[in-house]
Design a protein around this motif. Structure first.
Motif, PDB file in Angstrom:
ATOM      1  N   ALA A   1       0.827  -1.206   0.000  1.00 40.84           N
ATOM      2  CA  ALA A   1       0.000   0.000   0.000  1.00 40.84           C
ATOM      3  C   ALA A   1       0.859   1.253   0.000  1.00 40.84           C
ATOM      4  O   ALA A   1       0.579   2.215  -0.722  1.00 40.84           O
ATOM      5  N   ALA A   2       1.913   1.262   0.817  1.00 41.58           N
ATOM      6  CA  ALA A   2       2.768   2.449   0.907  1.00 41.58           C
ATOM      7  C   ALA A   2       3.469   2.736  -0.408  1.00 41.58           C
ATOM      8  O   ALA A   2       3.524   3.885  -0.867  1.00 41.58           O
ATOM      9  N   VAL A   3       4.024   1.702  -1.053  1.00 42.14           N
ATOM     10  CA  VAL A   3       4.742   1.934  -2.302  1.00 42.14           C
ATOM     11  C   VAL A   3       3.784   2.324  -3.417  1.00 42.14           C
ATOM     12  O   VAL A   3       4.113   3.147  -4.273  1.00 42.14           O
ATOM     13  N   ALA A   4       2.568   1.784  -3.416  1.00 40.76           N
ATOM     14  CA  ALA A   4       1.571   2.153  -4.420  1.00 40.76           C
ATOM     15  C   ALA A   4       1.207   3.626  -4.302  1.00 40.76           C
ATOM     16  O   ALA A   4       1.144   4.359  -5.296  1.00 40.76           O
ATOM     17  N   TRP A   5       0.947   4.069  -3.078  1.00 38.13           N
ATOM     18  CA  TRP A   5       0.585   5.474  -2.856  1.00 38.13           C
ATOM     19  C   TRP A   5       1.710   6.400  -3.281  1.00 38.13           C
ATOM     20  O   TRP A   5       1.477   7.422  -3.939  1.00 38.13           O
ATOM     21  N   SER A   6       2.939   6.059  -2.913  1.00 37.73           N
ATOM     22  CA  SER A   6       4.068   6.940  -3.236  1.00 37.73           C
ATOM     23  C   SER A   6       4.307   7.035  -4.736  1.00 37.73           C
ATOM     24  O   SER A   6       4.588   8.116  -5.262  1.00 37.73           O
ATOM     25  N   LEU A   7       4.205   5.905  -5.436  1.00 35.75           N
ATOM     26  CA  LEU A   7       4.465   5.910  -6.881  1.00 35.75           C
ATOM     27  C   LEU A   7       3.324   6.515  -7.686  1.00 35.75           C
ATOM     28  O   LEU A   7       3.498   6.830  -8.873  1.00 35.75           O
ATOM     29  N   ALA A   8       2.160   6.687  -7.064  1.00 40.45           N
ATOM     30  CA  ALA A   8       0.997   7.161  -7.809  1.00 40.45           C
ATOM     31  C   ALA A   8       1.227   8.531  -8.439  1.00 40.45           C
ATOM     32  O   ALA A   8       0.677   8.832  -9.509  1.00 40.45           O
ATOM     33  N   ASP A   9       2.066   9.376  -7.825  1.00 43.92           N
ATOM     34  CA  ASP A   9       2.255  10.719  -8.373  1.00 43.92           C
ATOM     35  C   ASP A   9       3.091  10.724  -9.651  1.00 43.92           C
ATOM     36  O   ASP A   9       3.254  11.768 -10.290  1.00 43.92           O
ATOM     37  N   THR A  10       3.637   9.562 -10.048  1.00 41.04           N
ATOM     38  CA  THR A  10       4.353   9.482 -11.316  1.00 41.04           C
ATOM     39  C   THR A  10       3.402   9.408 -12.505  1.00 41.04           C
ATOM     40  O   THR A  10       3.819   9.573 -13.650  1.00 41.04           O
ATOM     41  N   LYS A  11       2.125   9.105 -12.214  1.00 42.03           N
ATOM     42  CA  LYS A  11       1.089   8.944 -13.238  1.00 42.03           C
ATOM     43  C   LYS A  11       1.328   7.724 -14.129  1.00 42.03           C
ATOM     44  O   LYS A  11       0.733   7.601 -15.200  1.00 42.03           O
ATOM     45  N   MET A  12       2.206   6.836 -13.704  1.00 46.04           N
ATOM     46  CA  MET A  12       2.353   5.575 -14.410  1.00 46.04           C
ATOM     47  C   MET A  12       1.106   4.715 -14.167  1.00 46.04           C
ATOM     48  O   MET A  12       0.364   4.927 -13.213  1.00 46.04           O
ATOM     49  N   HIS A  13       0.899   3.742 -15.054  1.00 48.20           N
ATOM     50  CA  HIS A  13      -0.198   2.794 -14.858  1.00 48.20           C
ATOM     51  C   HIS A  13       0.263   1.758 -13.847  1.00 48.20           C
ATOM     52  O   HIS A  13       1.118   0.921 -14.134  1.00 48.20           O
ATOM     53  N   ILE A  14      -0.295   1.827 -12.629  1.00 45.82           N
ATOM     54  CA  ILE A  14       0.113   0.965 -11.525  1.00 45.82           C
ATOM     55  C   ILE A  14      -1.037   0.032 -11.179  1.00 45.82           C
ATOM     56  O   ILE A  14      -2.171   0.480 -10.969  1.00 45.82           O
ATOM     57  N   LEU A  15      -0.739  -1.244 -11.119  1.00 48.15           N
ATOM     58  CA  LEU A  15      -1.723  -2.260 -10.767  1.00 48.15           C
ATOM     59  C   LEU A  15      -1.206  -3.054  -9.589  1.00 48.15           C
ATOM     60  O   LEU A  15      -0.035  -3.455  -9.560  1.00 48.15           O
ATOM     61  N   CYS A  16      -2.059  -3.311  -8.602  1.00 46.26           N
ATOM     62  CA  CYS A  16      -1.721  -4.164  -7.468  1.00 46.26           C
ATOM     63  C   CYS A  16      -2.644  -5.374  -7.467  1.00 46.26           C
ATOM     64  O   CYS A  16      -3.866  -5.238  -7.656  1.00 46.26           O
ATOM     65  N   LEU A  17      -2.073  -6.545  -7.284  1.00 45.34           N
ATOM     66  CA  LEU A  17      -2.839  -7.783  -7.155  1.00 45.34           C
ATOM     67  C   LEU A  17      -2.720  -8.287  -5.722  1.00 45.34           C
ATOM     68  O   LEU A  17      -1.621  -8.349  -5.164  1.00 45.34           O
ATOM     69  N   ASP A  18      -3.856  -8.663  -5.135  1.00 44.88           N
ATOM     70  CA  ASP A  18      -3.819  -9.246  -3.795  1.00 44.88           C
ATOM     71  C   ASP A  18      -4.687 -10.485  -3.774  1.00 44.88           C
ATOM     72  O   ASP A  18      -5.776 -10.507  -4.375  1.00 44.88           O
ATOM     73  N   GLN A  19      -4.226 -11.515  -3.063  1.00 44.01           N
ATOM     74  CA  GLN A  19      -4.979 -12.760  -3.056  1.00 44.01           C
ATOM     75  C   GLN A  19      -6.168 -12.712  -2.109  1.00 44.01           C
ATOM     76  O   GLN A  19      -7.031 -13.583  -2.154  1.00 44.01           O
ATOM     77  N   GLY A  20      -6.245 -11.674  -1.269  1.00 46.49           N
ATOM     78  CA  GLY A  20      -7.402 -11.490  -0.409  1.00 46.49           C
ATOM     79  C   GLY A  20      -8.378 -10.490  -0.993  1.00 46.49           C
ATOM     80  O   GLY A  20      -8.294 -10.117  -2.161  1.00 46.49           O
ATOM     81  N   GLY A  21      -9.316 -10.052  -0.173  1.00 49.35           N
ATOM     82  CA  GLY A  21     -10.328  -9.099  -0.628  1.00 49.35           C
ATOM     83  C   GLY A  21     -10.443  -7.923   0.326  1.00 49.35           C
ATOM     84  O   GLY A  21      -9.689  -7.797   1.288  1.00 49.35           O
TER      85      GLY A  21
END
Length: 533
Positions: free
Chosen positions: A18-38
């Protein structure tokens, strides 16, 4: 099935993902996270009902081997005195943790230099300081700045009240002349960023229906998703694929319907914890990586560090806070750094815990032989219930290669992926540390007037902290990733979870795990020009 490629693929939506996703979001790259839970539903959390303790022994157990939810995977930890506990969902184990929030100390990054054991980290505490501060704001910490024996922090909220238990412990520590301080937590003491303050709804483990405890599904993820990050749930990743040049090309995963899919990506980030990450890497074999991905050093899965817990508790005449949240009200760093006169190197932190719920108290007290059956049962139970004080020492594990995660040859999860197998023993140094801690704990509890002292050493279901199995370093022969989380072998593969720890320290690691994830994301952004090379 093949999906459209993404710029960055993150595997795991827990503390570090979650932390790395939030930080990288400002690059405007297409970021996808997969999680085996819900996604979790707080209205279904155990603390919404009176039977919360009963649920903790079944469907809400901290052990995946007890819970056996479809989102879990089995773990063979028969060859370990400490059993693995984790949680698979958006938020990961932050849904279940106790919200205790210390940081690694500056000395923890220089263990080889200071004490001649283990290895120094390739980064120091100062490198992480701004990311500790940023993470404290995002998670919303409560505490009291100025602890003389801990790294300086600036919690945005005041500390938890000392309650009934805190003064009893504090006075006992003062009598002995030992350090104590109100502990930092991620439990809100005031309304904060949309989270309601703690109302002592119940024990912080397994989950907080009030939303006062910071888990990344209610802190980082809403911000990351609003910033454009895509999150897909119930997607179990089987392996990371690579091309002839040794670059990661994406992952194979099973979707919520069990359909096998391929997700191509330019960059892959692994955030699956110190057991899940080596499991995935070891299962990602190919002609170029026959011993598992990113494993030219042979260290993937080795140097597992758990933090053995030495616990002693007793009962006082005064009422205590029992199961009311948060469970850890004070800490002590009196025995944190090396003092060779104690008979061991390194040290331990202490967590003073408030107590236990009535069902747990009844079951455990009967097992310990201090709660009889028969005519005295209710009288003794009334004396024990709501009168417990606890001293738990979180003892530093030094990295040892024989403590490891491998793939079990027989046990598999629901999709046929090999389960992780744990081989772990407690070192002689750690055992001496635990004995020292129990002796100090006895002194503290007796100074508080406690009787009927009981010991758990180690806490058997205490494998909360999963560290060291893909360690960080500058030497490719002695580490798996470099000083900013990049694989030595696979240039577009990064690891951001607790597996990259070089040493374990003597504190809960989540704050440091997330600071590391933010640090690695920052390093990636500074190197965008060559990130895909």
């Amino acid at each position: 099935m093949k999906n459209d490629p993404v710029d960055v693929l993150i595997i795991g939506a827990g503390a570090s993902g979650a932390a790395v996703a939030w930080s990288l979001a400002d690059t405007k790259m297409h970021i996808l996270c997969l999680d085996q839970g819900g996604w979790m539903n707080p209205s279904e959390y155990p603390s919404t009902g009176r039977d919360w303790e009963a649920k903790f022994y079944g469907e809400w157990s901290s052990s995946p081997n007890v819970r056996k939810r479809p989102e879990d995977y089995p773990i063979n930890d028969d060859n370990s005195p400490i059993k693995v506990v984790n949680y698979n969902a958006v938020g990961g184990s932050t849904v279940m943790y106790t919200a205790h929030w210390p940081r690694l100390h500056p000395s923890d990054f220089k263990v080889k230099t200071l004490d001649g054991v283990a290895d120094d980290w390739p980064i120091d505490y100062d490198s992480l300081t701004p990311f500790f501060e940023e993470n404290d704001r995002m998670m919303g910490t409560s505490g009291l700045s100025g602890d003389p024996l801990s790294p300086l922090s600036h919690p945005p909220m005041p500390p938890q009240p000392l309650g009934l238990s805190g003064p009893l412990i504090g006075r006992a520590m003062n009598k002995l002349g030992w350090h104590w301080w109100p502990s930092d937590t991620t439990v809100a003491t005031m309304d904060y960023e949309g989270r309601a303050r703690c109302i002592n709804l119940g024990h912080c483990t397994p989950a907080c229906a009030q939303g006062a405890k910071a888990s990344t599904d209610i802190t980082y993820w809403p911000h990351a998703i609003r910033a454009g990050v895509e999150l897909k749930t119930h997607c179990r990743v089987r392996e990371i694929l690579t091309n002839d040049e040794g670059m990661a090309t994406g992952v194979v995963y099973y979707d919520k319907d069990g359909v096998e899919q391929f997700q191509p990506a330019e960059v892959v980030i692994v955030a699956c914890n110190g057991v899940g990450t080596p499991r995935l890497l070891l299962n990602s074999v190919s002609g170029k990586f026959p011993n598992g991905l990113a494993n030219s050093s042979g260290l993937v899965g080795k140097n597992l560090m758990f933090h053995p817990y030495a616990q002693i508790y007793g009962y006082v005449a005064e009422p205590t806070d029992s199961n009311r949240a948060p469970p850890t009200c004070l800490w002590s760093k009196e025995w944190y750094d090396t003092d060779l006169s104690r008979g061991f190197v390194r040290g331990y932190g202490v967590q003073f815990v408030r107590g236990a719920g009535p069902v747990f108290e009844a079951v455990v007290s009967e097992q310990k032989g201090i709660l009889p059956w028969g005519k005295d049962h209710h009288r003794v139970f009334r004396r024990l219930n709501g009168h417990r004080l606890g001293f738990s020492a979180i003892c530093e594990d030094l990295p040892e290669e024989h403590n490891r995660v491998t793939l079990d040859p027989d046990l598999k999860d629901g999709h046929g992926i090999p389960a992780p197998k744990i081989d772990y023993t407690i070192s002689e140094n750690s055992r001496k540390m635990m004995d020292h801690a129990l002796a100090r704990g006895r002194e503290v509890l007796e100074a508080a007037g406690a009787t009927d002292l009981c010991i758990n050493s180690p806490i058997p279901w205490g494998g909360w902290h999963l560290l060291g199995t893909a360690r960080m370093g500058t030497d490719p022969d002695r580490s798996v990733v470099n000083e900013w989380g990049r694989s030595h072998d696979v240039k577009n593969l990064f690891i951001v979870d607790g597996s990259i720890f070089v040493t374990s320290g003597g504190v809960n690691p989540t704050s440091t795990i997330q600071a590391l994830a933010l640090y690695i994301a920052d390093q990636m952004k500074q190197r965008l020009a060559n990130l895909f090379d």
